[in-house]
Design an enzyme around this catalytic site. Structure first.
Site, PDB file in Angstrom:
ATOM      1  CD  GLU A   1      -1.396  -2.357   2.051  1.00 30.25           C
ATOM      2  OE1 GLU A   1      -2.209  -3.028   2.701  1.00 30.25           O
ATOM      3  OE2 GLU A   1      -0.172  -2.636   2.002  1.00 30.25           O
ATOM      4  CG  LEU A  51      20.665 -30.116   1.069  1.00 28.52           C
ATOM      5  CD1 LEU A  51      20.064 -30.420   2.430  1.00 28.52           C
ATOM      6  CD2 LEU A  51      19.872 -30.809  -0.027  1.00 28.52           C
ATOM      7  N   GLY A  86      15.151 -38.764   1.778  1.00 31.23           N
ATOM      8  CA  GLY A  86      14.938 -40.086   1.203  1.00 31.23           C
ATOM      9  C   GLY A  86      13.554 -40.620   1.504  1.00 31.23           C
TER      10      GLY A  86
END
Length: 343
Positions: A52, A210, A288
């Site tokens: 906004e 990762l 896994g």
């Protein structure tokens, strides 16, 4: 143009902040005067100005605001956080009308922003493209309504249903199933989530970093489930590229970018409350089969992304099976196939 058109524009704007606003929601705002858009904005970065504010600041002639309608995908905030309340900003500029996509169920807001605006005598319309606006911030709503992160299960499997080849006890390294270009997509997904989770065996077998190194964006927090602290200290998951949380049965403590968190049991029902306390809003689970199936069995998942390659393994580790789901979407990713399921 109708209200739905402008709220859809708010959604489109909000998506530009994807991956950068958490733990805040993605929000877009559009200001319309006599059928013409005179201002637009979205929440770009956590801690910075809300949608906004950016929309109001983009309007060249602010004398038009009292005769304008402001459209917002999510209820304007009513509390002081990193920035002042947006509901106060709307009241200050005396907008003629406010149209809100969906209510913010976060307890600090939840109807209070709309009430403040209506009390000031401004007309408010709510519930325009409500489901689409909730979908936009599914992570945010899950976090605040269910007191846990939004959980995405992700794995790759062969057309004949295997997620890994048959391994000898000393076998390490990744047995790739999908094409290299699919890896870039997976890294992009990582930038969009707060954290990524794997189990001990994945960390030992695949030695993954990762990180989101093949995409533009931040690295997720890495979460490792390692009950007896068996993953070696020189494993890639412990690099300083991103923080790593290690859930275990042995110890708690910190060292550099690693934090060990001791739990009585390493199960989804104990892990998710701990992540909620850490303010982690979403997790992509690339672990896994055992880890994936533990979340499926506990019914603590929201979405599954299954990548299917082109080559069969014929034997090996079978992929998890999911219970009946709400929706299914299939997309071609080069030679691979992506299936997205929603619980």
């Amino acid at each position: 143009m109708n209200d739905a058109f402008y709220i859809q524009r708010c959604i489109d704007l909000a998506l530009k902040g994807k991956g950068n606003t958490a733990p805040n929601p993605m929000v877009g705002a559009v200001i319309v005067h006599d059928g013409v858009i005179i201002g637009e904005g979205f929440h770009k970065q956590y801690g910075e100005a809300h949608a906004e504010v950016n929309a109001v600041n983009s309007v060249k002639d602010q004398s038009l605001l009292p005769e304008s309608t402001i459209y917002v995908s999510l209820e304007p905030c009513a509390h002081f956080g990193k920035t002042p309340p947006c509901s106060d900003l709307i009241v200050h500029h005396r907008f003629k009308r406010v149209v809100v996509g969906c209510i913010d169920t976060f307890s600090e807001v939840s109807g209070k922003g709309i009430q403040r605006i209506r009390t000031a005598g401004i007309e408010v319309t709510t519930g325009v493209l409500e489901q689409e606006c909730r979908e936009l911030n599914k992570r945010f709503f899950t976090f605040h309504e269910q007191k846990r992160p939004y959980i995405i299960l992700k794995w790759a499997q062969t057309p004949d249903g295997f997620m890994d080849q048959k391994r000898t006890p000393d076998a390490v390294g990744i047995n790739w199933i999908t094409q290299p270009e699919t890896k870039q997509l997976v890294h992009q997904w990582r930038t969009e989530e707060a954290a990524i989770l794997v189990g001990k065996q994945t960390a030992i077998n695949d030695n993954p970093r990762l990180t989101a190194r093949e995409a533009t964006g931040k690295n997720p927090v890495r979460i490792l489930l390692d009950s007896n602290l068996e993953v070696p200290e020189n494993a890639a998951i412990f690099s300083k590229e991103a923080p790593t949380l290690v859930f275990n049965l042995q110890k708690s403590g910190r060292k550099d970018t690693i934090e060990w968190i001791r739990l009585e049991k390493i199960i989804p029902e104990t892990i998710l409350p701990a992540l909620f306390e850490k303010n982690i809003q979403s997790v992509i689970i690339e672990g896994g089969k055992t880890v994936l199936e533990s979340f499926i069995a506990a019914n603590l998942w929201d979405e599954a992304r299954i990548l299917i390659g082109t080559e069969n393994f014929r034997e090996g580790l079978t992929a998890p099976e999911l219970p009946p789901h709400q929706s299914l979407k299939k997309t071609a990713i080069g030679r691979d196939t992506l299936i997205v399921l929603r619980k």
